[in-house]
Design a protein around this motif. Structure first.
Motif, PDB file in Angstrom:
ATOM      1  N   LYS A 106       0.829  -1.207   0.000  1.00 59.54           N
ATOM      2  CA  LYS A 106       0.000   0.000   0.000  1.00 59.54           C
ATOM      3  C   LYS A 106       0.867   1.260   0.000  1.00 59.54           C
ATOM      4  O   LYS A 106       0.432   2.308  -0.450  1.00 59.54           O
ATOM      5  CB  LYS A 106      -0.947   0.012   1.206  1.00 59.54           C
ATOM      6  CG  LYS A 106      -0.249   0.005   2.561  1.00 59.54           C
ATOM      7  CD  LYS A 106      -1.226   0.220   3.709  1.00 59.54           C
ATOM      8  CE  LYS A 106      -2.033  -1.003   4.056  1.00 59.54           C
ATOM      9  NZ  LYS A 106      -1.288  -2.034   4.795  1.00 59.54           N
TER      10      LYS A 106
ATOM     11  N   HIS B 265      -0.446  -4.689  14.051  1.00 61.72           N
ATOM     12  CA  HIS B 265       0.182  -3.510  13.435  1.00 61.72           C
ATOM     13  C   HIS B 265      -0.202  -2.328  14.314  1.00 61.72           C
ATOM     14  O   HIS B 265      -1.391  -2.038  14.487  1.00 61.72           O
ATOM     15  CB  HIS B 265      -0.340  -3.326  12.001  1.00 61.72           C
ATOM     16  CG  HIS B 265       0.053  -2.017  11.393  1.00 61.72           C
ATOM     17  ND1 HIS B 265       1.362  -1.706  11.080  1.00 61.72           N
ATOM     18  CD2 HIS B 265      -0.683  -0.920  11.070  1.00 61.72           C
ATOM     19  CE1 HIS B 265       1.407  -0.473  10.580  1.00 61.72           C
ATOM     20  NE2 HIS B 265       0.184   0.024  10.564  1.00 61.72           N
TER      21      HIS B 265
ATOM     22  N   SER C   7       2.061   3.837  12.203  1.00 60.75           N
ATOM     23  CA  SER C   7       3.095   4.206  11.247  1.00 60.75           C
ATOM     24  C   SER C   7       3.906   5.379  11.792  1.00 60.75           C
ATOM     25  O   SER C   7       3.373   6.238  12.498  1.00 60.75           O
ATOM     26  CB  SER C   7       2.423   4.600   9.930  1.00 60.75           C
ATOM     27  OG  SER C   7       3.356   4.563   8.893  1.00 60.75           O
TER      28      SER C   7
ATOM     29  N   GLY D 110       5.666   0.330  11.009  1.00 60.20           N
ATOM     30  CA  GLY D 110       5.896   1.383  11.998  1.00 60.20           C
ATOM     31  C   GLY D 110       7.309   1.915  12.042  1.00 60.20           C
ATOM     32  O   GLY D 110       7.564   2.949  12.669  1.00 60.20           O
TER      33      GLY D 110
ATOM     34  N   GLU E 172       6.643  -6.200   8.841  1.00 62.32           N
ATOM     35  CA  GLU E 172       5.797  -5.830   7.688  1.00 62.32           C
ATOM     36  C   GLU E 172       5.889  -4.325   7.478  1.00 62.32           C
ATOM     37  O   GLU E 172       5.123  -3.570   8.051  1.00 62.32           O
ATOM     38  CB  GLU E 172       4.380  -6.226   8.062  1.00 62.32           C
ATOM     39  CG  GLU E 172       3.395  -6.279   6.969  1.00 62.32           C
ATOM     40  CD  GLU E 172       2.088  -6.822   7.534  1.00 62.32           C
ATOM     41  OE1 GLU E 172       1.891  -8.030   7.502  1.00 62.32           O
ATOM     42  OE2 GLU E 172       1.288  -6.027   8.046  1.00 62.32           O
TER      43      GLU E 172
ATOM     44  N   GLY F 297       6.222  -0.673   5.306  1.00 61.06           N
ATOM     45  CA  GLY F 297       5.916   0.042   4.076  1.00 61.06           C
ATOM     46  C   GLY F 297       6.842   1.248   3.984  1.00 61.06           C
ATOM     47  O   GLY F 297       7.797   1.295   3.213  1.00 61.06           O
ATOM     48  N   ARG F 298       6.563   2.208   4.845  1.00 58.18           N
ATOM     49  CA  ARG F 298       7.256   3.491   4.826  1.00 58.18           C
ATOM     50  C   ARG F 298       8.788   3.349   4.795  1.00 58.18           C
ATOM     51  O   ARG F 298       9.463   3.939   3.956  1.00 58.18           O
ATOM     52  CB  ARG F 298       6.848   4.283   6.076  1.00 58.18           C
ATOM     53  CG  ARG F 298       7.332   5.715   6.099  1.00 58.18           C
ATOM     54  CD  ARG F 298       6.926   6.360   7.431  1.00 58.18           C
ATOM     55  NE  ARG F 298       5.502   6.424   7.613  1.00 58.18           N
ATOM     56  CZ  ARG F 298       4.707   7.377   7.110  1.00 58.18           C
ATOM     57  NH1 ARG F 298       5.229   8.344   6.408  1.00 58.18           N
ATOM     58  NH2 ARG F 298       3.405   7.360   7.323  1.00 58.18           N
TER      59      ARG F 298
ATOM     60  N   TYR G 256       3.553   6.470   0.514  1.00 59.98           N
ATOM     61  CA  TYR G 256       2.255   7.140   0.640  1.00 59.98           C
ATOM     62  C   TYR G 256       2.233   8.481  -0.120  1.00 59.98           C
ATOM     63  O   TYR G 256       1.793   9.492   0.397  1.00 59.98           O
ATOM     64  CB  TYR G 256       1.886   7.331   2.121  1.00 59.98           C
ATOM     65  CG  TYR G 256       1.975   6.050   2.924  1.00 59.98           C
ATOM     66  CD1 TYR G 256       1.081   5.016   2.688  1.00 59.98           C
ATOM     67  CD2 TYR G 256       2.965   5.856   3.881  1.00 59.98           C
ATOM     68  CE1 TYR G 256       1.172   3.820   3.392  1.00 59.98           C
ATOM     69  CE2 TYR G 256       3.067   4.665   4.586  1.00 59.98           C
ATOM     70  CZ  TYR G 256       2.161   3.653   4.330  1.00 59.98           C
ATOM     71  OH  TYR G 256       2.260   2.459   5.024  1.00 59.98           O
TER      72      TYR G 256
END
Ligand SMILES: Cc1ncc(COP(=O)(O)O)c(C=O)c1O
Length: 453
Positions: A72, A214, A217, A256, A294, A296-297, A407
């Motif tokens: 995402k 989770h 973030s 995170g 896991e 993303g950022r 994002y």
């Protein structure tokens, strides 16, 4: 692998590291060819971030550590292809994301599916692709998964998403009492981790794999992980007592990991060191399991920068307003989270002799510079990071926004009939390739139904 030039920007308030993987000359050349605004992604940084995150957990004493990329954050296919080379896992949350990974032929064993909606039709498609690791977040979701398993004939390895209901200090919080995500450990009627796990063990079409949480973030205080793991430990003890063949095979502790924007943040190593003992304690109590991180950022943010151009300025007695050809339609978190991306001015070296361009090299010595976007909207302003240096923010020069890989592209929107800018990638061999074409007003007109009679 390309050697990143780590530029140290020293200013009066703080010292920080910016991932500067391109020279000013290259920026001028790229703008000449592609115009502005423009995103640029560095492939080498993507690989480095995977390694950095994995190395942070090398002292984990369980079975192994898997890095999962939460797509995402940025689903650009070329970025996904880069991560395929790193043999990591992909965390998906929607059928759209499933379409992308199917097109890229990503191995279903390297996918974990975590849905918010958890519909039957969704699970049928997920299982039909061969994805076994599915995270459920509600009892209704579990019923749908079981039904889909019977229809497709595949036994999923079910992970249960818990909401540990611990306090989290973060830019975005995903754990809070009675929250949307996951289920509480106990209590409730059927929507509790305790009840869901017991149901999994009763169902021959489901296999219990482990737990998922989770917390949020851009987390900067990591005590919440200790608190969540302690709460999980009591649930594990209770389940072990009641289910004879209970075992924890995978624990996914979500995303995170923070990224530098305004203040220096702890490294993944420093972050992990806060709760690694707690994780190893769980291994000693409950046996070896796979740890999944896991993210993303952290995996994508520093890989990308955005180049925009200063198209107008207004000078008042105590401040200067600088207007750019970009806006929050391209960096939505700037408005949603007041994200302070580090910014830097790059001088425009072209020979264009427009009246104002002769002022390109003039330094502004006043204190207050306000960066504004091109949209006719009050929220379209950019907060500046403490490390931003805008003293040469003159018409015609470029402003780089650093660490915009997460994002950002995924939020691009056509508000004010704006088009999507092109995205380039600096590959590991140093060449530059186009990885997303920019769109035109004509594309937008057609997309919005302009040709429908
Ligand atoms: C379930 C889940 N996992 C992982 C992530 C990635 O978080 P981050 O980008 O902070 O690493 C998110 C982000 O929203 C998420 O919802």
């Amino acid at each position: 692998m390309v050697e990143n030039v780590v530029q140290i920007i020293q200013n009066k308030k703080t010292l920080s590291r910016i991932n500067r993987f391109i020279t000013n000359e290259e920026i001028n050349q790229l703008v000449e060819e592609y115009g502005t605004p423009l995103y640029l992604v560095d492939e080498g940084t993507l690989h480095e971030k995977v390694l950095e995150l994995k190395n942070a957990y090398e002292k984990f004493q369980g079975r192994d550590v898997r890095i999962a990329y939460s797509i995402k954050a940025n689903f650009n296919p070329s970025i996904l292809k880069t991560f395929i080379k790193d043999n990591i896992t992909f965390d998906l949350t929607s059928l759209g994301e499933l379409f992308f990974v199917r097109e890229l032929k990503i191995n279903p064993d390297n996918i974990i599916y975590t849905s918010v909606t958890e519909e039957l039709e969704e699970y049928k498609q997920v299982l039909s692709y061969g994805i076994k690791r599915v995270v459920v977040s509600s009892y209704f979701g579990l019923i749908n998964l079981s039904q889909a398993a019977n229809i497709v004939g595949l036994i999923p390895k079910v992970m249960v998403r818990i909401n540990p209901e611990v306090g989290v200090k973060a830019e975005v919080r995903a754990s809070y009492k009675n929250g949307k995500f996951g289920v509480p450990l106990n209590g409730g009627k059927v929507d509790s981790a305790y009840y869901i796990v017991k149901s999994i063990f009763r169902d021959p079409m489901l296999e219990f794999e482990g737990f998922h949480f989770h917390l949020g973030s851009q987390i900067t205080n990591f005590v919440c992980y200790i608190n969540a793991l302690e709460r999980l430990n009591s649930l594990l003890n209770k389940l072990k007592k009641e289910i004879s063949n209970f075992s924890l095979r995978t624990l996914d502790i979500g995303g995170g990991t923070p990224v530098f924007y305004n203040e220096p943040v702890p490294t993944p190593q420093e972050m992990a060191s806060v709760y690694l003992d707690k994780l190893n304690e769980l291994v000693s109590y409950h046996g070896k399991f796979t740890l999944m991180i896991e993210s993303g950022r952290f995996l994508v943010a520093e890989s990308s920068l955005m180049i925009s151009k200063i198209v107008n300025t207004k000078e008042y007695s105590d401040h200067k307003i600088v207007i750019l050809d970009t806006g929050y339609h391209l960096l939505l978190d700037a408005a949603l989270l007041k994200q302070e991306y580090p910014q830097e001015v790059v001088l425009n070296k072209s020979n264009n002799n427009h009246l104002y361009l002769s002022d390109r090299n003039k330094q502004y010595t006043g204190k207050n510079i306000h960066l504004a976007g091109r949209l006719c909207d009050t929220f379209d302003v950019f907060h500046t990071s403490k490390v931003s240096d805008l003293s040469y923010a003159n018409i015609g020069n470029y402003i780089l926004f650093y660490n915009v890989g997460a994002y950002s592209l995924v939020f691009n929107m056509p508000f004010h009939c704006q088009t999507k800018p092109p995205v380039l990638m600096k590959t590991c061999d140093g060449s530059i390739k186009l990885i997303r074409k920019g769109t035109s007003f004509n594309d937008l007109y057609i997309e919005e139904g302009g040709l429908i009679p």
